[in-house]
Design an enzyme around this catalytic site. Structure first.
Site: not given
Ligand code: NAP
Length: 281
Positions: A49, A93, A116
């Site tokens: 990322k 994450q 997200d």
């Protein structure tokens, strides 16, 4: 369906936008990724990322917290980033270590920085078919379908998997686009019968080569979300070679959905930036 090529072209467009910002001496979009613990797969995802941010010229920061960190420290880190005007996107994450409350962590994110798309505010917007942050993998799948002119209106789409990250949101996005959607999961009894009737199949269950020739008569499109390691090799949830002659379009693994997930994370970060700069999402 070449997700890698599409993601690269999206990245090239985003890089031009960032170059233009630099020329104007404007603030640059910034993504912060929080990694808790030292799970090797998560470490790789997080690095990828950050690398993607570098490619398009975004600023990025990885905050690594010890695997035994307290819930309070994680939450206070998020609160600090929520207030930080230089930060546009925050991503935690997942999965986080078991002693942490993942739900409370996601709920602590500022919904306008939740790139997200997992905060309940963004989930509600998706379900109400309003604009908000959409989880990256489902968003990438929809973009691939659009790019390859797979019309979903009125089609029977069968989604295998019902996770909050992939199955549920992709089913909702397909429904929002007027598809007829069936969701299957581990308790579904007649799964093969359902996939045989499908026009479009999305497989997101995490079982190597699960969908095989017996499950498909002919389909317009198969999207393989799965990432599984078999003998050191990456394989999807779909037995590609068995199905390639039974389908008009299909995503490979690797090179299909994976790169699009990263591409959509960058796109969500740019959208967050634009929103913070006062433009509408
Ligand atoms: P997950 O949270 O483990 O969910 C798996 C889903 O599959 C669950 O809903 C489960 O049903 C269902 N399932 C499991 N075995 C099944 C079976 N035999 N028949 C029917 N349904 C079954 O996984 P996820 O996060 O959605 O990820 C799915 C896969 O996609 C994994 O391989 C993951 O690595 C991959 N992935 C790829 C990307 C990418 O960028 N390419 C992004 C995210 C995930 P129940 O709900 O009944 O348990």
């Amino acid at each position: 369906m070449d997700g890698k090529a599409l993601a690269l072209s999206l990245e090239a467009e985003m890089k031009l936008s960032v170059d233009a910002l630099r020329e104007k001496n404007a603030r640059i979009p910034k993504l912060v990724v929080i990694l808790v613990g030292d799970n090797p797969a998560s470490q790789t995802y997080v690095k990828n990322k950050a690398k993607a941010c570098d490619r398009v010229g975004f600023l990025s920061e990885i905050i690594t917290l010890d695997g035994s960190v307290s819930q309070e420290i994680v939450l206070s880190t998020i609160h600090r980033l929520n207030k930080d005007e230089t930060v546009d996107g925050i991503l935690v994450q997942l999965p986080v270590p078991k002693h942490l409350d993942a739900k409370a962590i996601v709920h602590a994110l500022d919904p306008n920085k939740d790139v997200d798309g997992l905060h309940p505010m963004n989930v509600a917007k998706l379900y109400e078919n309003e604009k908000g942050f959409v989880p990256c993998t489902p968003k990438g799948i929809m973009r691939l379908l659009k790019e390859y002119k797979v019309d979903v209106v009125g089609k029977h789409c069968v989604v295998l998997g019902r996770s909050n990250l992939v199955g549920r949101p992709v089913a909702q996005l397909l429904l929002n686009e007027n598809a007829t959607v069936t969701i299957c999961h581990s308790k579904t009894q007649n799964l093969s019968e359902l996939t045989q009737q499908a026009d479009i199949i999305v497989v997101a269950i995490g079982r190597a080569n699960f969908l095989t020739s017996k499950d498909v008569k002919h389909a317009e499109c198969i999207i393989d979300v799965g990432i599984n390691r078999v003998d050191g090799k990456l394989v999807g949830d779909v037995a590609y070679d068995e199905l390639v002659d039974k389908v008009d379009a299909m995503t490979p693994v690797p090179g299909g959905v994976g790169p699009m997930t990263i591409g959509m994370l960058l796109e969500n970060t740019l959208e967050a930036y634009r929103m913070h700069e006062g433009e509408s999402l």
